[in-house]
Design a protein around this motif. Structure first.
Motif, mmCIF file in Angstrom:
data_model
loop_
_atom_site.group_PDB
_atom_site.id
_atom_site.type_symbol
_atom_site.label_atom_id
_atom_site.label_comp_id
_atom_site.label_asym_id
_atom_site.label_seq_id
_atom_site.Cartn_x
_atom_site.Cartn_y
_atom_site.Cartn_z
ATOM 1 N N VAL A 44 109.294 47.216 17.484
ATOM 2 C CA VAL A 44 108.075 46.513 17.888
ATOM 3 C C VAL A 44 108.416 45.230 18.639
ATOM 4 O O VAL A 44 107.770 44.891 19.642
ATOM 5 N N ASP A 45 109.448 44.508 18.165
ATOM 6 C CA ASP A 45 109.778 43.229 18.795
ATOM 7 C C ASP A 45 110.201 43.414 20.254
ATOM 8 O O ASP A 45 109.794 42.652 21.127
ATOM 9 N N GLU A 46 111.006 44.437 20.535
ATOM 10 C CA GLU A 46 111.430 44.671 21.917
ATOM 11 C C GLU A 46 110.263 45.104 22.796
ATOM 12 O O GLU A 46 110.191 44.720 23.962
ATOM 13 N N LEU A 47 109.343 45.889 22.232
ATOM 14 C CA LEU A 47 108.186 46.317 23.014
ATOM 15 C C LEU A 47 107.257 45.146 23.317
ATOM 16 O O LEU A 47 106.668 45.068 24.405
ATOM 17 N N VAL A 48 107.109 44.233 22.345
ATOM 18 C CA VAL A 48 106.251 43.064 22.585
ATOM 19 C C VAL A 48 106.872 42.163 23.643
ATOM 20 O O VAL A 48 106.167 41.601 24.495
ATOM 21 N N TRP A 49 108.192 42.011 23.629
ATOM 22 C CA TRP A 49 108.860 41.129 24.578
ATOM 23 C C TRP A 49 109.004 41.766 25.957
ATOM 24 O O TRP A 49 109.305 41.094 26.941
ATOM 25 N N GLU A 50 108.742 43.038 26.065
ATOM 26 C CA GLU A 50 108.978 43.786 27.301
ATOM 27 C C GLU A 50 108.110 43.340 28.474
ATOM 28 O O GLU A 50 108.615 43.137 29.579
ATOM 29 N N PRO A 51 106.785 43.152 28.318
ATOM 30 C CA PRO A 51 105.962 42.779 29.487
ATOM 31 C C PRO A 51 106.299 41.371 29.987
ATOM 32 O O PRO A 51 106.549 40.461 29.197
ATOM 33 N N GLU A 52 106.279 41.180 31.281
ATOM 34 C CA GLU A 52 106.568 39.868 31.848
ATOM 35 C C GLU A 52 105.437 38.874 31.607
ATOM 36 O O GLU A 52 105.667 37.662 31.637
ATOM 37 N N TRP A 53 104.253 39.387 31.373
ATOM 38 C CA TRP A 53 103.106 38.496 31.207
ATOM 39 C C TRP A 53 102.954 37.998 29.779
ATOM 40 O O TRP A 53 102.091 37.144 29.496
ATOM 41 N N ILE A 54 103.781 38.495 28.825
ATOM 42 C CA ILE A 54 103.519 38.217 27.420
ATOM 43 C C ILE A 54 103.690 36.733 27.096
ATOM 44 O O ILE A 54 102.852 36.126 26.417
ATOM 45 N N LEU A 55 104.771 36.098 27.591
ATOM 46 C CA LEU A 55 104.994 34.693 27.252
ATOM 47 C C LEU A 55 103.948 33.782 27.877
ATOM 48 O O LEU A 55 103.389 32.913 27.172
ATOM 49 N N PRO A 56 103.620 33.902 29.168
ATOM 50 C CA PRO A 56 102.527 33.071 29.699
ATOM 51 C C PRO A 56 101.208 33.290 28.976
ATOM 52 O O PRO A 56 100.438 32.343 28.777
ATOM 53 N N ARG A 57 100.937 34.548 28.568
ATOM 54 C CA ARG A 57 99.684 34.819 27.861
ATOM 55 C C ARG A 57 99.672 34.153 26.488
ATOM 56 O O ARG A 57 98.655 33.574 26.085
ATOM 57 N N SER A 68 115.984 31.316 24.438
ATOM 58 C CA SER A 68 116.216 30.559 25.667
ATOM 59 C C SER A 68 114.977 30.551 26.556
ATOM 60 O O SER A 68 114.593 29.508 27.107
ATOM 61 N N ALA A 69 114.324 31.712 26.686
ATOM 62 C CA ALA A 69 113.153 31.801 27.564
ATOM 63 C C ALA A 69 111.999 30.953 27.036
ATOM 64 O O ALA A 69 111.316 30.254 27.807
ATOM 65 N N ILE A 70 111.768 30.994 25.738
ATOM 66 C CA ILE A 70 110.678 30.195 25.162
ATOM 67 C C ILE A 70 110.991 28.712 25.291
ATOM 68 O O ILE A 70 110.109 27.891 25.605
ATOM 69 N N GLY A 71 112.245 28.314 25.040
ATOM 70 C CA GLY A 71 112.601 26.896 25.147
ATOM 71 C C GLY A 71 112.508 26.373 26.564
ATOM 72 O O GLY A 71 112.194 25.192 26.781
#
Length: 660
Positions: A466-479, A512-515
């Motif tokens: 589940v964690d890899e699938l959630v992190w997969e979309p590029e829009w997830i972090l901005p959203r 790293s990406a979140i930071g």
């Protein structure tokens, strides 16, 4: 819907009337949206009971809910479906497992404009990421070489297998040291589950006795439950076993060779000592049997001969040399006379103690010397043999231990695991056959000590990451950042933070990406200043603790305006979880920041040293001459200038230059 939500009687009635469940499932696919909504909520409330969820799974409700989730766009129905799916997919007693398509569909709900649906989907996904979906299958066929735990020389063994408070038990096998269970159990776990424990018991009417325990972590289970890693592990164990045997063989040969060297040394030293003792006795016999007057005369003659040689050598060398030679000759003659007299006295004393014939005594001493020599040599041979045998025993013992360890590794490759007793030692058992009892009540049979072991096979299946699938979309972090910026949505903040924390915990590259996301730590700091949101405070502290594991995030956290001040304010809640998490976070930040500053200081120092080495010094021939002349003349002129080098002199004082 109201009865199922508020009354246990409604759920109990529905469990006993499956025809009503089938009607609800048919209504779930109705064309009327209101009917679909109420049917979905009915299934949601009914699935809150585990028994109800099992009934719905047997009737195919999970599949129908997924179909409706993929097909409908009504946010109210989607909210009911997501709430119902939580009862199917969450918890270790879940009745179904998600697939990649279902997880991606739930992730897409985060883009909805309905805040209730987004909150529910975010909470659902956060729990799914933390849970993981892993099926562990445990097969235990048999055990061997168990210890004798009753008066009859046998054991009544059974096993308890437990993980995450879920426990299974095998049957009891009576009166055997090699029980056969053929047990198979299924567990639903996650990569954060507790250790799997397998406990070996001896059944007894007075109370079961714990014999040994076998413990395995989730990492070990994942390695043992995968075919490829299991094969690789088997090869590694085989290599380790062969290495142990090879090292033990070399050590054994070296020990035996050292024993032979020790044996040779003992024999040589012993024989030399025996020869010395024999020579002493023979010398005593020769002395007793000799003529003391002839011996004394011989000694005096040898001294006179030496004196003559010295006198002849000093003749013609001068008076001084002749004088010294005369003194040396007198000394030699005097010592010879003293030694001759001493021999006469010793011989007289030794012969006076002997009764009987002297020649017979001499022969007796010779026989005694040979007998003593043979006895000493025999004792030396026995001592050398004992030393060699001790070395051989040590080598064989070490080799047997190594063989046992290698055999354990070979058995481990084949699935035989050795449990540990209450002292943490490998469980020692008995191998062989029992033939009854003798007249003294002792067990008879071909019995030998051996390591008790249990044959276990594991199957570790990850249904969906589940964690890899959630992190997969590029829009997830901005959203997710956008959801955190929404005003007056504390439940949405908490669930969004849980998703970020779960991603940071399971997906290392997300730290790293979140930071590095612009304004992330400012946003987290803004959450901390919102009043009364303790659930959000705790999630922020947990998230920052995980982000601080990446050194690239440490200094942005430390340098964020008032962030450390807001974190330190939570330390006043002593004894609470948020105070403990905050203390851990601040300690980690202090240590990491000090480490980074030290590294930066060292880097700057190294840079300055490197720059100084690379800088070329100016040649003395290219230096420009000063107006005062050469550097030497410049220094001379500067020293001779009283205005620059000396303070004003008091009145009447003589100038140092004039005095000089």
């Amino acid at each position: 819907r109201t009865l199922l939500k508020c009354s246990e009687f409604g759920r109990r009635w529905l469990r006993s009337n499956r025809w009503a469940v089938k009607i609800l499932l048919e209504l779930l696919l109705s064309d009327d949206l209101h009917v679909q909504e109420h049917s979905a909520w009915c299934l949601c409330y009914f699935a809150q009971d585990h028994e109800g969820a099992v009934i719905l799974q047997e009737e195919g409700a999970f599949v129908k809910l997924k179909v409706l989730l993929y097909s409908t766009t009504n946010t109210v129905i989607l909210l009911a479906i997501v709430s119902a799916l939580e009862d199917f997919l969450l918890g270790m007693d879940r009745v179904a497992a998600p697939d990649d398509a279902l997880v991606r569909e739930l992730i897409s709900l985060l883009q909805s404009e309905d805040h209730h649906l987004v909150e529910t989907a975010a909470a659902f996904l956060a729990l799914m990421i933390q849970q993981d979906y892993i099926d562990l299958n445990v097969k235990i066929s048999q055990a061997r070489y168990l210890p004798q735990s009753d008066n009859w020389g046998y054991c009544d063994p059974f096993l308890k297998i437990a993980i995450n408070e879920h426990e299974l038990q095998t049957s009891v096998q009576r009166n055997t040291l090699e029980p056969v269970w053929n047990f198979e159990g299924e567990f639903r776990i996650s990569d954060k589950s507790d250790d799997l424990t397998i406990e070996l018991y001896d059944w007894d009417n007075a109370g079961d006795e714990l014999l040994a325990t076998l413990t395995m972590t989730c990492e070990e289970l994942a390695e043992l439950g995968n075919e490829y890693t299991r094969i690789a592990r088997g090869r590694q164990l085989s290599h380790e076993g062969m290495d142990i045997i090879r090292v033990a063989e070399n050590a054994s040969n070296a020990e035996i060779e050292a024993g032979r060297e020790e044996q040779r040394e003992i024999r040589e030293n012993g024989i030399a000592e025996a020869d010395r003792i024999r020579d002493e006795i023979l010398e005593d016999a020769r002395f007793i049997g000799s003529d003391p007057q002839a011996e004394s005369k011989r000694i005096i003659q040898e001294a006179n001969q030496k004196a003559q040689n010295l006198t002849a050598a000093a003749a013609g060398q001068g008076r001084l040399q002749e004088y010294r030679a005369g003194l040396e000759c007198e000394r030699l003659k005097k010592e010879a006379k003293q030694k001759a007299a001493e021999i006469q006295n010793v011989w007289t004393k030794r012969t006076s103690e002997i009764e009987g014939d002297l020649q017979e005594k001499v022969e007796q001493l010779k026989r005694q010397a040979e007998h003593r020599h043979g006895r000493e040599v025999q004792a030396v041979e026995e001592e050398a043999k004992k030393a060699l045998m001790a070395r051989v025993r040590n080598a064989n013992h070490a080799k047997s231990i190594a063989d046992m360890e290698a055999r354990r590794l070979f058995d481990l490759k084949d699935g035989w695991y050795v449990p540990l007793d209450e002292n943490g030692e490998r469980l020692q058992g008995v191998r062989g056959h029992i033939d009854g009892f003798d007249d003294k009540g002792q067990l008879k049979g071909d019995l030998h000590a051996g390591l008790a072991s249990i044959h276990i096979q594991f199957d570790f299946r990850v249904n969906v990451n589940v964690d890899e699938l959630v992190w997969e979309p590029e829009w997830i972090l901005p959203r997710l950042v956008e959801l955190l910026r929404r005003e007056d949505r504390p439940l949405l903040w908490a669930n969004t933070l849980r998703i970020l924390r779960a991603l940071t915990e399971d997906v290392k590259e997300s730290r790293s990406a979140i930071g590095k996301f612009p304004g992330m730590f400012t946003l987290l700091n803004n959450v901390l200043v919102k009043p009364g949101q303790f659930a959000c405070y705790l999630e922020v502290c947990r998230l920052l603790t995980l982000l601080a594991k990446n050194l690239d995030n440490v200094m942005p956290i430390v340098n964020e305006n008032n962030l450390l001040k807001n974190l330190k304010a939570f330390k006043k809640y002593k004894g609470s979880e948020i105070a403990d998490v905050t203390a851990t976070l601040l300690t980690r930040l202090d240590k990491s920041a000090a480490k980074i500053r030290k590294a930066e200081t060292q880097a700057r120092r190294d840079g300055r040293q490197q720059a100084a080495l690379e800088k070329k010094p100016d040649s003395p021939l290219t230096k420009a001459k000063s107006p005062l002349g050469s550097p030497h003349m410049k220094s001379q002129n500067r020293l001779e200038s009283p205005k620059q080098r000396h303070s004003p002199l008091p009145k009447g004082a003589a100038s140092p230059m004039k005095k000089k």
